[in-house]
Motif scaffolding. Sequence first.
Motif, PDB file in Angstrom:
ATOM      1  N   VAL A 143       3.428  -6.919  -2.642  1.00 58.08           N
ATOM      2  CA  VAL A 143       4.454  -5.908  -2.394  1.00 58.08           C
ATOM      3  C   VAL A 143       3.848  -4.716  -1.657  1.00 58.08           C
ATOM      4  O   VAL A 143       4.423  -4.203  -0.688  1.00 58.08           O
ATOM      5  CB  VAL A 143       5.115  -5.464  -3.717  1.00 58.08           C
ATOM      6  N   LYS A 144       2.670  -4.289  -2.095  1.00 57.34           N
ATOM      7  CA  LYS A 144       1.992  -3.172  -1.430  1.00 57.34           C
ATOM      8  C   LYS A 144       1.656  -3.527   0.017  1.00 57.34           C
ATOM      9  O   LYS A 144       1.828  -2.709   0.926  1.00 57.34           O
ATOM     10  CB  LYS A 144       0.731  -2.797  -2.198  1.00 57.34           C
ATOM     11  N   ALA A 145       1.177  -4.754   0.225  1.00 56.77           N
ATOM     12  CA  ALA A 145       0.859  -5.195   1.587  1.00 56.77           C
ATOM     13  C   ALA A 145       2.118  -5.243   2.451  1.00 56.77           C
ATOM     14  O   ALA A 145       2.092  -4.855   3.625  1.00 56.77           O
ATOM     15  CB  ALA A 145       0.190  -6.565   1.544  1.00 56.77           C
ATOM     16  N   GLY A 146       3.214  -5.719   1.875  1.00 55.99           N
ATOM     17  CA  GLY A 146       4.465  -5.781   2.622  1.00 55.99           C
ATOM     18  C   GLY A 146       4.948  -4.414   3.057  1.00 55.99           C
ATOM     19  O   GLY A 146       5.343  -4.211   4.213  1.00 55.99           O
ATOM     20  N   TRP A 147       4.927  -3.455   2.130  1.00 52.24           N
ATOM     21  CA  TRP A 147       5.347  -2.091   2.485  1.00 52.24           C
ATOM     22  C   TRP A 147       4.420  -1.506   3.547  1.00 52.24           C
ATOM     23  O   TRP A 147       4.853  -0.819   4.469  1.00 52.24           O
ATOM     24  CB  TRP A 147       5.377  -1.200   1.256  1.00 52.24           C
ATOM     25  N   THR A 148       3.116  -1.757   3.409  1.00 53.67           N
ATOM     26  CA  THR A 148       2.162  -1.217   4.373  1.00 53.67           C
ATOM     27  C   THR A 148       2.415  -1.790   5.763  1.00 53.67           C
ATOM     28  O   THR A 148       2.427  -1.052   6.753  1.00 53.67           O
ATOM     29  CB  THR A 148       0.724  -1.516   3.917  1.00 53.67           C
ATOM     30  N   VAL A 149       2.625  -3.104   5.848  1.00 53.43           N
ATOM     31  CA  VAL A 149       2.904  -3.722   7.142  1.00 53.43           C
ATOM     32  C   VAL A 149       4.199  -3.163   7.721  1.00 53.43           C
ATOM     33  O   VAL A 149       4.262  -2.840   8.915  1.00 53.43           O
ATOM     34  CB  VAL A 149       2.966  -5.256   6.997  1.00 53.43           C
ATOM     35  N   LEU A 150       5.234  -3.043   6.901  1.00 58.20           N
ATOM     36  CA  LEU A 150       6.501  -2.496   7.391  1.00 58.20           C
ATOM     37  C   LEU A 150       6.317  -1.076   7.909  1.00 58.20           C
ATOM     38  O   LEU A 150       6.855  -0.711   8.965  1.00 58.20           O
ATOM     39  CB  LEU A 150       7.559  -2.511   6.279  1.00 58.20           C
ATOM     40  N   ILE A 151       5.541  -0.275   7.202  1.00 64.69           N
ATOM     41  CA  ILE A 151       5.329   1.115   7.621  1.00 64.69           C
ATOM     42  C   ILE A 151       4.492   1.190   8.897  1.00 64.69           C
ATOM     43  O   ILE A 151       4.707   2.060   9.739  1.00 64.69           O
ATOM     44  CB  ILE A 151       4.689   1.928   6.472  1.00 64.69           C
ATOM     45  N   ILE A 152       3.569   0.248   9.074  1.00 58.84           N
ATOM     46  CA  ILE A 152       2.754   0.256  10.291  1.00 58.84           C
ATOM     47  C   ILE A 152       3.537  -0.286  11.485  1.00 58.84           C
ATOM     48  O   ILE A 152       3.491   0.268  12.579  1.00 58.84           O
ATOM     49  CB  ILE A 152       1.449  -0.538  10.068  1.00 58.84           C
ATOM     50  N   VAL A 153       4.296  -1.385  11.279  1.00 63.78           N
ATOM     51  CA  VAL A 153       5.022  -2.011  12.383  1.00 63.78           C
ATOM     52  C   VAL A 153       6.246  -1.187  12.786  1.00 63.78           C
ATOM     53  O   VAL A 153       6.487  -0.959  13.976  1.00 63.78           O
ATOM     54  CB  VAL A 153       5.428  -3.456  11.996  1.00 63.78           C
ATOM     55  N   ALA A 156       2.291  10.473   2.415  1.00 70.14           N
ATOM     56  CA  ALA A 156       2.814  10.537   1.046  1.00 70.14           C
ATOM     57  C   ALA A 156       3.365   9.186   0.615  1.00 70.14           C
ATOM     58  O   ALA A 156       3.133   8.744  -0.517  1.00 70.14           O
ATOM     59  CB  ALA A 156       3.895  11.614   0.945  1.00 70.14           C
ATOM     60  N   VAL A 157       4.063   8.512   1.519  1.00 64.24           N
ATOM     61  CA  VAL A 157       4.611   7.191   1.187  1.00 64.24           C
ATOM     62  C   VAL A 157       3.482   6.183   1.008  1.00 64.24           C
ATOM     63  O   VAL A 157       3.479   5.400   0.048  1.00 64.24           O
ATOM     64  CB  VAL A 157       5.615   6.734   2.273  1.00 64.24           C
ATOM     65  N   LEU A 158       2.509   6.184   1.900  1.00 63.95           N
ATOM     66  CA  LEU A 158       1.392   5.241   1.760  1.00 63.95           C
ATOM     67  C   LEU A 158       0.605   5.488   0.472  1.00 63.95           C
ATOM     68  O   LEU A 158       0.214   4.543  -0.219  1.00 63.95           O
ATOM     69  CB  LEU A 158       0.469   5.328   2.976  1.00 63.95           C
ATOM     70  N   VAL A 159       0.375   6.748   0.131  1.00 65.59           N
ATOM     71  CA  VAL A 159      -0.322   7.062  -1.120  1.00 65.59           C
ATOM     72  C   VAL A 159       0.493   6.569  -2.311  1.00 65.59           C
ATOM     73  O   VAL A 159      -0.046   5.985  -3.247  1.00 65.59           O
ATOM     74  CB  VAL A 159      -0.608   8.580  -1.214  1.00 65.59           C
ATOM     75  N   ASP A 160       1.807   6.779  -2.272  1.00 71.25           N
ATOM     76  CA  ASP A 160       2.652   6.332  -3.367  1.00 71.25           C
ATOM     77  C   ASP A 160       2.660   4.814  -3.478  1.00 71.25           C
ATOM     78  O   ASP A 160       2.643   4.269  -4.580  1.00 71.25           O
ATOM     79  CB  ASP A 160       4.073   6.853  -3.209  1.00 71.25           C
ATOM     80  N   VAL A 161       2.663   4.123  -2.348  1.00 71.63           N
ATOM     81  CA  VAL A 161       2.648   2.655  -2.368  1.00 71.63           C
ATOM     82  C   VAL A 161       1.395   2.174  -3.093  1.00 71.63           C
ATOM     83  O   VAL A 161       1.452   1.281  -3.946  1.00 71.63           O
ATOM     84  CB  VAL A 161       2.712   2.082  -0.930  1.00 71.63           C
ATOM     85  N   PHE A 162       0.263   2.755  -2.794  1.00 77.47           N
ATOM     86  CA  PHE A 162      -0.988   2.282  -3.389  1.00 77.47           C
ATOM     87  C   PHE A 162      -1.226   2.824  -4.793  1.00 77.47           C
ATOM     88  O   PHE A 162      -2.049   2.276  -5.527  1.00 77.47           O
ATOM     89  CB  PHE A 162      -2.168   2.602  -2.480  1.00 77.47           C
ATOM     90  N   ARG A 163      -0.527   3.866  -5.221  1.00 79.66           N
ATOM     91  CA  ARG A 163      -0.648   4.379  -6.591  1.00 79.66           C
ATOM     92  C   ARG A 163       0.214   3.619  -7.580  1.00 79.66           C
ATOM     93  O   ARG A 163       0.010   3.730  -8.779  1.00 79.66           O
ATOM     94  CB  ARG A 163      -0.226   5.841  -6.648  1.00 79.66           C
ATOM     95  N   ARG A 164       1.184   2.881  -7.079  1.00 81.81           N
ATOM     96  CA  ARG A 164       2.119   2.190  -7.967  1.00 81.81           C
ATOM     97  C   ARG A 164       1.387   1.147  -8.801  1.00 81.81           C
ATOM     98  O   ARG A 164       0.609   0.352  -8.298  1.00 81.81           O
ATOM     99  CB  ARG A 164       3.207   1.497  -7.151  1.00 81.81           C
ATOM    100  N   HIS A 165       1.657   1.177 -10.099  1.00 82.58           N
ATOM    101  CA  HIS A 165       1.079   0.183 -10.999  1.00 82.58           C
ATOM    102  C   HIS A 165       2.056  -0.958 -11.245  1.00 82.58           C
ATOM    103  O   HIS A 165       1.665  -1.996 -11.753  1.00 82.58           O
ATOM    104  CB  HIS A 165       0.701   0.827 -12.331  1.00 82.58           C
ATOM    105  N   ASP A 166       3.311  -0.750 -10.902  1.00 84.34           N
ATOM    106  CA  ASP A 166       4.330  -1.762 -11.164  1.00 84.34           C
ATOM    107  C   ASP A 166       4.504  -2.734 -10.003  1.00 84.34           C
ATOM    108  O   ASP A 166       5.275  -3.679 -10.104  1.00 84.34           O
ATOM    109  CB  ASP A 166       5.667  -1.087 -11.480  1.00 84.34           C
ATOM    110  N   ALA A 167       3.802  -2.539  -8.910  1.00 81.42           N
ATOM    111  CA  ALA A 167       3.941  -3.406  -7.745  1.00 81.42           C
ATOM    112  C   ALA A 167       2.693  -4.270  -7.579  1.00 81.42           C
ATOM    113  O   ALA A 167       1.570  -3.812  -7.811  1.00 81.42           O
ATOM    114  CB  ALA A 167       4.162  -2.568  -6.491  1.00 81.42           C
ATOM    115  N   SER A 168       2.921  -5.509  -7.161  1.00 81.75           N
ATOM    116  CA  SER A 168       1.795  -6.417  -6.934  1.00 81.75           C
ATOM    117  C   SER A 168       1.132  -6.092  -5.598  1.00 81.75           C
ATOM    118  O   SER A 168       1.621  -5.292  -4.803  1.00 81.75           O
ATOM    119  CB  SER A 168       2.293  -7.859  -6.928  1.00 81.75           C
ATOM    120  N   GLY A 169       0.030  -6.737  -5.360  1.00 82.63           N
ATOM    121  CA  GLY A 169      -0.684  -6.536  -4.103  1.00 82.63           C
ATOM    122  C   GLY A 169       0.129  -6.982  -2.901  1.00 82.63           C
ATOM    123  O   GLY A 169       0.062  -6.384  -1.831  1.00 82.63           O
TER     124      GLY A 169
END
Length: 144
Positions: free
Chosen positions: A46-56, A31-44
Amino acid sequence: MTIASSYPLLNAIWTMLVFFGFVIWLWMLFAVLVDVFRRHDASGWVKAGWTVLIIVLPFLGVLIYLIAHGRDMAERRAQDVQTSQAQFDQHIRTVAGGGGGAASEISQAKELLDSGAITQAEFEEIKRHALAARSGDRVPAATA
């Protein structure tokens, strides 16, 4: 019956709790990963940063995201549901012919005829076109 004695009831309950906790955790992660990638207000980035944080750091990353953007997630989800419902309602109205159907068009044309804005021939053309569109027939070109 050695199976029952080697795995007591409390161990079975604990196993079920761990399993369902894992399923809930996966659900939150996705749900968090889907929300990260659905956001229109975040740059690529920011999305990459959240994804890396969630994976690491999965637990910490998801908890930080939920604390920081939990309310935004709910608002985005509610807006998506409202948009989807509005599109569905519009589709149903279009298919059912409600609101802008043939009767509505003919009624509006009759008001224009009564006010003198259009002629009787124009009224008949609008009426013929509205009825043909409703039944799905092709409307032949008007003859002059």
